[in-house]
Scaffold this active site. Structure first.
Site, mmCIF file in Angstrom:
data_model
loop_
_atom_site.group_PDB
_atom_site.id
_atom_site.type_symbol
_atom_site.label_atom_id
_atom_site.label_comp_id
_atom_site.label_asym_id
_atom_site.label_seq_id
_atom_site.Cartn_x
_atom_site.Cartn_y
_atom_site.Cartn_z
ATOM 1 N N ASP A 1 -29.378 34.855 -44.825
ATOM 2 C CA ASP A 1 -30.841 34.567 -44.338
ATOM 3 C C ASP A 1 -30.917 33.100 -44.256
ATOM 4 O OD1 ASP A 1 -30.330 34.629 -47.316
ATOM 5 O OD2 ASP A 1 -32.274 33.872 -47.378
ATOM 6 N N LEU A 2 -30.489 32.384 -44.832
ATOM 7 C CA LEU A 2 -30.568 30.605 -44.686
ATOM 8 C C LEU A 2 -29.990 30.478 -43.337
ATOM 9 C CD1 LEU A 2 -30.463 29.399 -48.203
ATOM 10 C CD2 LEU A 2 -32.355 30.061 -46.999
ATOM 11 N N CYS B 1 -18.864 39.752 -51.133
ATOM 12 C CA CYS B 1 -17.263 39.924 -51.739
ATOM 13 C C CYS B 1 -17.538 40.195 -53.049
ATOM 14 C CB CYS B 1 -16.862 38.666 -51.047
ATOM 15 S SG CYS B 1 -17.284 37.299 -52.239
ATOM 16 N N LYS C 1 -9.376 23.427 -48.177
ATOM 17 C CA LYS C 1 -9.794 24.736 -47.535
ATOM 18 C C LYS C 1 -11.105 24.944 -46.891
ATOM 19 C CE LYS C 1 -11.031 28.523 -49.866
ATOM 20 N NZ LYS C 1 -12.102 29.193 -49.376
ATOM 21 N N ASN C 2 -11.966 24.145 -47.886
ATOM 22 C CA ASN C 2 -13.524 24.517 -47.652
ATOM 23 C C ASN C 2 -14.029 23.343 -46.613
ATOM 24 O OD1 ASN C 2 -13.432 26.623 -49.054
ATOM 25 N ND2 ASN C 2 -14.498 25.702 -50.758
ATOM 26 N N VAL D 1 -24.433 29.615 -59.291
ATOM 27 C CA VAL D 1 -24.534 29.610 -58.227
ATOM 28 C C VAL D 1 -24.410 31.064 -57.543
ATOM 29 C CG1 VAL D 1 -23.081 28.730 -56.101
ATOM 30 C CG2 VAL D 1 -23.806 27.309 -58.057
ATOM 31 N N ASP E 1 -16.424 26.669 -58.134
ATOM 32 C CA ASP E 1 -15.246 26.809 -57.696
ATOM 33 C C ASP E 1 -14.296 26.731 -58.696
ATOM 34 O OD1 ASP E 1 -15.638 26.430 -54.180
ATOM 35 O OD2 ASP E 1 -16.102 28.069 -55.531
ATOM 36 N N ARG F 1 -15.161 36.145 -44.581
ATOM 37 C CA ARG F 1 -16.660 36.193 -44.238
ATOM 38 C C ARG F 1 -16.884 34.652 -43.989
ATOM 39 N NH1 ARG F 1 -19.616 33.905 -47.189
ATOM 40 N NH2 ARG F 1 -21.445 35.195 -46.660
ATOM 41 N N ARG G 1 -23.423 37.473 -50.891
ATOM 42 C CA ARG G 1 -23.224 36.370 -49.802
ATOM 43 C C ARG G 1 -24.176 36.644 -48.673
ATOM 44 N NH1 ARG G 1 -18.208 34.330 -51.098
ATOM 45 N NH2 ARG G 1 -18.834 32.704 -50.232
ATOM 46 N N PRO G 2 -25.647 36.504 -48.790
ATOM 47 C CA PRO G 2 -26.590 36.849 -47.692
ATOM 48 C C PRO G 2 -26.350 35.576 -46.868
ATOM 49 C CG PRO G 2 -27.614 36.102 -49.680
ATOM 50 C CD PRO G 2 -26.433 36.235 -50.115
ATOM 51 N N ARG H 1 -5.125 32.788 -50.121
ATOM 52 C CA ARG H 1 -5.980 32.582 -49.105
ATOM 53 C C ARG H 1 -6.345 31.036 -49.320
ATOM 54 N NH1 ARG H 1 -11.181 36.741 -48.975
ATOM 55 N NH2 ARG H 1 -11.558 34.640 -47.767
HETATM 56 C C1 EPZ Z 1 -19.038 27.815 -49.879
HETATM 57 O O1 EPZ Z 1 -19.408 29.218 -49.787
HETATM 58 C C2 EPZ Z 1 -17.575 27.790 -50.316
HETATM 59 N N1 EPZ Z 1 -16.773 28.437 -49.136
HETATM 60 C C3 EPZ Z 1 -17.357 28.540 -51.596
HETATM 61 O O2 EPZ Z 1 -16.185 28.590 -51.777
HETATM 62 C C4 EPZ Z 1 -18.144 27.915 -52.557
HETATM 63 O O3 EPZ Z 1 -18.122 28.610 -53.769
HETATM 64 C C5 EPZ Z 1 -19.421 27.917 -52.261
HETATM 65 O O4 EPZ Z 1 -19.581 27.164 -50.835
HETATM 66 C C6 EPZ Z 1 -20.623 26.976 -53.217
HETATM 67 O O5 EPZ Z 1 -19.882 25.747 -53.290
HETATM 68 C C7 EPZ Z 1 -16.428 27.719 -48.075
HETATM 69 O O6 EPZ Z 1 -16.552 26.603 -48.063
HETATM 70 C C8 EPZ Z 1 -15.688 28.677 -47.123
HETATM 71 P P1 EPZ Z 1 -23.335 28.901 -50.299
HETATM 72 P P2 EPZ Z 1 -20.895 29.348 -48.972
HETATM 73 O O7 EPZ Z 1 -23.960 29.429 -49.033
HETATM 74 O O8 EPZ Z 1 -21.205 28.592 -47.828
HETATM 75 C C9 EPZ Z 1 -26.724 31.678 -51.524
HETATM 76 C C10 EPZ Z 1 -14.009 29.247 -52.646
HETATM 77 O O9 EPZ Z 1 -13.367 29.842 -53.829
HETATM 78 N N2 EPZ Z 1 -27.143 31.994 -50.121
HETATM 79 O O10 EPZ Z 1 -23.430 27.464 -50.767
HETATM 80 O O11 EPZ Z 1 -20.930 30.894 -48.759
HETATM 81 C C11 EPZ Z 1 -25.617 32.549 -52.041
HETATM 82 O O12 EPZ Z 1 -25.751 34.038 -52.081
HETATM 83 C C12 EPZ Z 1 -15.234 29.733 -51.993
HETATM 84 O O13 EPZ Z 1 -13.350 28.383 -52.009
HETATM 85 C C13 EPZ Z 1 -28.192 32.519 -49.817
HETATM 86 O O14 EPZ Z 1 -29.111 33.367 -50.520
HETATM 87 O O15 EPZ Z 1 -21.785 29.348 -50.104
HETATM 88 C C14 EPZ Z 1 -24.876 31.888 -53.007
HETATM 89 O O16 EPZ Z 1 -25.598 32.449 -54.366
HETATM 90 C C15 EPZ Z 1 -15.882 30.829 -52.696
HETATM 91 N N3 EPZ Z 1 -28.727 32.791 -48.409
HETATM 92 C C16 EPZ Z 1 -25.683 30.437 -52.920
HETATM 93 O O17 EPZ Z 1 -26.270 30.400 -51.899
HETATM 94 C C17 EPZ Z 1 -27.484 32.363 -47.543
HETATM 95 O O18 EPZ Z 1 -28.208 32.405 -46.474
HETATM 96 C C18 EPZ Z 1 -24.310 29.463 -52.468
HETATM 97 O O19 EPZ Z 1 -23.842 29.911 -51.484
HETATM 98 C C19 EPZ Z 1 -26.601 31.370 -47.961
HETATM 99 C C20 EPZ Z 1 -26.155 31.509 -49.145
#
Ligand code: EPZ
Length: 425
Positions: free
Chosen positions: A128-129, A120, A25-26, A333, A311, A96, A125-126, A403
């Protein structure tokens, strides 16, 4: 959301037999978004049948891409006639992860509009990056109320970008935005997940110039345009982990097919450490998992790849509830990814949490209960707990599960589980 279906499970049967893992999926979601960059026909194989994939396909169609299934899991996409750069708000609300279409829109059309992706259940889930990366490439982002517009009045220009956290989505969005920028972009502290490597491999087939995907430093050399490609999505490592964990929870013997062992090394290592038998047949992408006794306790800290995947945290916690002794989990995480604890404790588990740490004391056996899926992976964990519990478990809000897991109950039934989907009033 379809609240009118539940899964009913009668536990106690060891899972036995073979299960074939679907496409990830991811990986499918960002790769579908990347199709916006292409001006010629794209064919994707091993696209998993999931609600989230359906939503991403709806987003592409809304933008003007032609998307059609040419086989059960093969999709043809033609984005030559995209006619808007606004991602529909209602689809962003639904998923999202649609935000990952912003980078491709910005790169090809120099503008992108959408609704700010809310948080969620598992965290704020900010983004900013993501925005910091787009700005580093020369774009301007405006956020008012809940609308986001990202535009540039000229070109995007390559730059050095450091990610405060190795965010998967931010790495994907910035990598895609940089593919058509002028000059070279370097992403430092990039995410290293296999889904990043799969996306980079797909973009390279379209003509992108990307080096270092899978390491902390990714270098993208901008090109004039990206063309078409054919690509097979990698297997879903989290789906594979879920079936491996379910196999040992039920003291079964399951052969997992279409799995890449190196993508789930932490799960394999932990299961072996706890006393399960794990046999890898790497040249055939097969892993066989079995145990006929209770497993030993262990400690887990979730980390960005190649650490233990967040995950798989909920599913692993479900396993710990029926292991000997005391196990510990630290979730580093996401800030709120323990909602399955209350539900597992309703089934007789003995889990205590403090902040981002959980302590799990193994019990003899869980008992069936009516529980609620609170997010995608928590839902899978509750189903797995039901497979080993004594009596009947009813899991509601299973739209979360749909999902991210294709035909979960069908695959478990083929392994001997007593599980069925029931419509409720
Ligand atoms: C991806 O989400 C996955 N989703 C998530 O899978 C997975 O848990 C996550 O990566 C971590 O491996 C998809 O790929 C669709 P992140 P993503 O940006 O990209 C912080 C599932 O169950 N962060 O790596 O949203 C954030 O708050 C889902 O399949 C910022 O602070 O994850 C979090 O604490 C759930 N600012 C951490 O980074 C930002 O701009 C990890 O988020 C972006 C993220």
């Amino acid at each position: 959301m379809d609240n009118k279906e539940i899964l009913v499970i009668n536990g106690g049967k060891p899972l036995e037999g073979e299960v074939c893992i679907s496409g990830a999926k991811n990986s499918a979601l960002p790769i579908l978004a990347a199709c916006v960059l292409g001006t010629e026909e794209i064919i994707l194989d091993a696209v998993p049948k999931l609600k989230d994939v359906e939503i991403m396909i709806d987003v592409l169609r809304h933008l003007g891409s032609k998307v059609e299934y040419i086989d059960e899991e093969t999709v043809r996409i033609d984005s030559s006639n995209i006619n808007t750069c606004e991602t529909p708000f209602e689809l962003m609300d639904k998923m999202r992860a649609s935000f990952v279409v912003m980078g491709p829109l910005l790169s090809r059309f120099k503008k992108a509009y959408t609704k700010a992706p809310g948080g969620c259940n598992i965290g704020a889930r900010p983004i900013d990056l993501h925005l910091k990366g787009f700005q580093a490439l020369g774009a301007e982002s405006m956020v008012n109320d809940d609308e986001i517009s990202i535009t540039t009045n000229g070109e995007l220009f390559g730059n050095e970008i450091y990610l405060d956290f190795p965010s998967v989505g931010a790495t994907q969005n910035i990598m895609m935005a940089a593919t058509l920028a002028k000059g070279e972009t370097t992403i430092e502290n990039a995410a290293k997940e296999p889904e990043i490597v799969d996306l980079a491999s797909f973009l390279s087939k379209m003509g992108a110039k990307i080096k270092g995907a899978g390491t902390s430093t990714i270098v993208i050399e901008g090109v004039e345009k990206l063309t078409g490609a054919r690509h097979t999505i990698i297997p879903d490592r989290i789906e594979a982990a879920s079936y491996m964990i379910a196999a040992v929870m039920t003291k079964g013997d399951v052969t997992i097919k279409n799995v890449i062992g190196s993508h789930i090394r932490p799960i394999i290592a932990k299961l072996i450490e706890m006393g399960a038998s794990v046999e890898e047949y790497e040249d055939e992408d097969i892993i066989r998992v079995s145990t006929n006794h209770r497993l030993k306790p262990t400690n887990v800290q979730t980390l960005p790849y190649p650490g233990f995947p967040t995950d798989a945290q909920a599913q692993f916690m479900a396993l710990m509830t029926v292991c000997d002794g005391e196990s510990r989990i630290q979730e580093t995480v996401f800030e709120n990814r323990f909602m399955h604890v209350e539900q597992l404790n309703k089934m007789g588990a003995a889990i205590a949490t403090s902040g981002n740490r959980a302590t799990v004391v193994g019990v003899d056996r869980l008992h069936g209960a009516s529980v609620k899926a609170t997010d995608l992976r928590a839902g899978a964990a509750l189903v797995m707990a039901g497979l080993t519990a004594k009596g009947e478990t009813r899991v509601s809000d299973i739209y979360h599960i749909d999902r991210g897991y294709s035909d979960l109950e069908g695959k478990f039934r083929k392994l001997g589980a007593d599980i069925k989907r029931v419509k409720v009033k």
